[in-house]
Design a protein around this motif. Structure first.
Motif, short mmCIF file in Angstrom:
data_model
loop_
_atom_site.label_atom_id
_atom_site.label_comp_id
_atom_site.label_asym_id
_atom_site.label_seq_id
_atom_site.Cartn_x
_atom_site.Cartn_y
_atom_site.Cartn_z
N ILE A 270 19.14 73.00 47.51
CA ILE A 270 19.97 73.74 46.56
C ILE A 270 19.47 75.18 46.43
O ILE A 270 20.27 76.13 46.40
N LYS A 271 18.16 75.35 46.36
CA LYS A 271 17.60 76.70 46.22
C LYS A 271 17.96 77.56 47.43
O LYS A 271 18.32 78.74 47.29
N SER A 274 21.82 78.34 47.23
CA SER A 274 22.16 79.35 46.21
C SER A 274 21.71 80.74 46.63
O SER A 274 22.40 81.74 46.37
N ALA A 277 24.22 81.87 49.15
CA ALA A 277 25.49 82.18 48.49
C ALA A 277 25.46 83.58 47.89
O ALA A 277 26.43 84.35 48.01
N ARG A 278 24.36 83.92 47.24
CA ARG A 278 24.24 85.26 46.65
C ARG A 278 24.25 86.33 47.74
O ARG A 278 24.90 87.37 47.61
N LEU A 284 29.49 79.93 44.15
CA LEU A 284 28.92 78.59 44.32
C LEU A 284 29.18 77.75 43.08
O LEU A 284 28.86 78.15 41.95
N ALA A 286 28.63 73.73 41.61
CA ALA A 286 27.88 72.51 41.87
C ALA A 286 28.53 71.31 41.16
O ALA A 286 28.97 71.42 40.01
N GLY A 329 18.58 77.97 41.21
CA GLY A 329 19.65 78.94 41.25
C GLY A 329 21.01 78.45 40.81
O GLY A 329 22.02 79.13 41.02
N ILE A 330 21.08 77.29 40.17
CA ILE A 330 22.36 76.76 39.70
C ILE A 330 22.61 77.22 38.27
O ILE A 330 21.72 77.15 37.41
N ASP A 331 23.84 77.68 37.99
CA ASP A 331 24.18 78.09 36.63
C ASP A 331 25.30 77.24 36.02
O ASP A 331 25.39 77.12 34.80
N HIS A 333 27.42 73.41 36.50
CA HIS A 333 27.48 72.11 37.16
C HIS A 333 28.53 71.26 36.46
O HIS A 333 28.66 71.28 35.23
#
Length: 602
Positions: A270-271, A274, A277-278, A284, A286, A329-331, A333
């Motif tokens: 995931i890290k 993300s 993606a940036r 992105l 999730a 890096g997930i904001d 979900h």
């Protein structure tokens, strides 16, 4: 397409699809000229979800999505009733039909009801016979049920494991497809199940199994990445060899808490995703079946104090999950599993994580969500399916069952639409399931015997009252003119009508308590403003009290009303906007989440 004019995405969670017209190896009954296999209403009346209605609910939701012009649909796990081979094939038939007619593309992740471990497990269900009795249809020929007319063995009832359980739904994102702009797994671009294995160890470290992970990243249209995470965790059981019965622990209560221990490789992936993606300017999003934040408005401690450890509380993720995902890096979900409509947010310094908890199609309030992607925000719309008419064949079939069995179905059969059915179903569960299984016997007895006026009087009884004495104390308070005068003055000051308190039983209040717990904003369409004002007024009486004895009846009802207030005052969960720069969440409904003081009376 122009920047930030991405196609909308519909999200369906926990459809729990049962196909009554499928062939489970059991003749079923003839209804309306068709042979059907119906589950018992008795099973629905004690389950947290409805069964036969799931077939019509999924079609209704997909028809609605098709009419709105949406062509991208996410299935957030538990798309099947219980992972039965024939049921999963039924899901495929439905989705293939919408793909052919409307060009829809589906992206699924698995839930705990869809697949099990490496080799699967047996399933058994009760199906109705022509005379209203039932037969058990099971993939296990050794199953026994003394009340069943017959036991039917059928391999079509088996719930498969990884990877066989994905074969029927492989076209819905689990494997690469033509037209995908990008597709990968935590292990690379190879979709072969043999290339997607990880090791998981038993708690004592003596048993190691290699299992498949079905996570994938997909770019369905330019600029958007969907991170579809397989958060099922099956852990080897100490001392049970692979292949023996009970060799893997069920994933139902594991979820993201177990991911921290047994699927650390997912966080690293995931890290990396993300960060890419940036770098590439991708939006992105999730998704997984399990929540990553508490979707019950921070009431976990109160629930444990009141009820002890419940099935719901066991499924709440710890804060370490949020910290790990923020670090990765997930904001934002999206989750299912708990059938709760809710929005939760966790902040860690300047960073944040938001979990959008999805309602189920087969439990109150019954809805799906639509995501509109903006440059720095997401607009979330929640679409109810309450106006779906109930299928008349189902009612006729239920009559066959009720007449010989004498089943008490509450008000479920006194309504004409699906919303009313789910509303009554959840209310019926309070007495049929929750009070029996989860609530302390002394509090349950009080809930069954008191009304809202009694609860208000107890709140003004300054001396702590033991639960065993609460019914007598409430009756005495009803004859206490001084106390009743104080209560009348408090209610008048709050703009509430005292005479209405006697019209609302504690059971009715607890039913609305559960509806608000499960529906958040959506429940306010079903609970009148006048009732909400009365509930809040009584809740304030308890909030102003001070009982040193935590076991006193007043202290325990104070917890109940405090939880109710938290359910009512949480973040917007109906139609709202998420600012992905600041983490701000704002309602897009003028009256949604208005403070209860402003709701007034009707």
């Amino acid at each position: 397409m122009p920047p930030f004019e991405h196609p909308r995405i519909a999200v369906i969670a926990d459809a729990h699809f049962h196909d009554p017209y499928a062939d489970y190896g059991f003749p079923g009954i003839v209804q309306g000229g068709r042979r059907v296999t119906f589950r018992l209403l008795a099973d629905t009346a004690r389950s947290t979800r409805v069964f036969n209605e799931s077939y019509f609910a999924l079609y209704h939701a997909l028809d609605d999505i098709a009419r709105s012009g949406i062509r991208h649909v996410i299935l957030l796990g538990d798309y099947s009733d219980d992972g039965q081979v024939e049921t999963v094939k039924g899901v495929k038939r439905v989705l293939d039909g919408y793909a052919a007619r409307y060009g829809m593309r589906f992206y699924a992740t698995v839930g705990n009801h869809d697949i099990f471990g490496a080799s699967g497990r047996h399933r058994a269900k009760r199906f109705m016979n022509e005379d209203g009795s039932y037969s058990v249809v099971s993939s296990d020929p050794q199953v026994r049920d003394r009340g069943a007319r017959s036991i039917v063995a059928s391999e079509r009832m088996y719930c498969q494991g990884y990877p066989d359980g994905l074969d029927a739904v492989g076209d819905f994102g689990f494997f690469p497809r033509p037209g995908d702009l990008h597709w990968e797994t935590p292990f690379g671009a190879d979709g072969d199940p043999a290339a997607r294995l990880y090791d998981v160890h038993s708690p004592d470290g003596k048993i190691t199994r290699s299992l498949m992970d079905a996570s994938y990243l997909i770019e369905p249209f330019p600029g958007v990445w969907l991170l579809m995470i397989d958060a099922n965790v099956f852990v080897p059981v100490d001392g049970v060899a692979a292949g023996e019965a009970g060799d893997l622990a069920d994933s139902t209560s594991a979820g993201w808490n177990a991911m921290l221990t047994h699927k650390q490789f997912i966080f690293g992936w995931i890290k990396d995703v993300s960060a890419r993606a940036r770098w590439l300017g991708k939006t992105l999003l999730a998704f997984s079946h399990y929540p990553v934040l508490d979707p019950l408005d921070g009431t976990l401690d109160d629930e444990v104090s009141l009820l002890g450890r419940t099935g719901m509380s066991e499924r709440i993720p710890v804060e370490a999950v949020a910290e790990a995902l923020i670090e990765a890096g997930i904001d934002v979900h999206f989750s299912g599993h708990l059938h709760v409509n809710d929005t939760a947010r966790y902040r860690s310094g300047s960073r944040f994580l938001i979990n959008v908890a999805m309602p189920s199609l087969v439990a109150f309030p019954g809805a799906y969500k639509v995501i509109t992607i903006g440059e720095h925000h997401l607009d979330i719309e929640t679409v109810g399916i309450e106006d779906m008419p109930l299928n008349p064949e189902l009612r006729q079939t239920y009559d066959r069952e009720i007449v010989p069995s004498g089943l008490d179905a509450g008000g479920m059969l006194d309504v004409s639409d699906y919303g009313g059915f789910l509303f009554e179903h959840l209310g019926h569960l309070v007495g049929r399931r929750f009070l029996k299984r989860e609530w302390p016997m002394d509090i349950a007895a009080l809930v069954r015997s008191l009304d809202l006026a009694d609860l208000a009087a107890l709140a003004l009884t300054e001396k702590p009252v033991a639960t065993g004495d609460a019914a007598h104390a409430a009756a005495a308070a009803g004859n206490d003119k001084v106390l009743q005068g104080r209560l009348a003055a408090r209610l008048k000051a709050a703009g509430a009508r005292p005479e209405l308190l006697r019209d609302i039983s504690a059971m009715e209040f607890l039913a609305d308590w559960y509806r608000l717990r499960m529906g958040s904003d959506l429940a306010l369409d079903w609970i009148t403003r006048e009732r909400m004002a009365l509930y809040q007024t009584v809740g304030r009486l308890y909030a102003h009290g001070d009982w040193a004895d935590a076991n006193a009846a007043q202290a325990r009802f104070a917890l109940i009303f405090r939880m109710f207030e938290k359910y009512a005052s949480g973040l917007p969960s109906g139609n709202f906007r998420i600012d992905r720069t600041s983490g701000a969440i704002g309602s897009r409904d003028p009256m949604a989440n208005a403070p209860l003081e402003r709701l007034g009376t009707s």
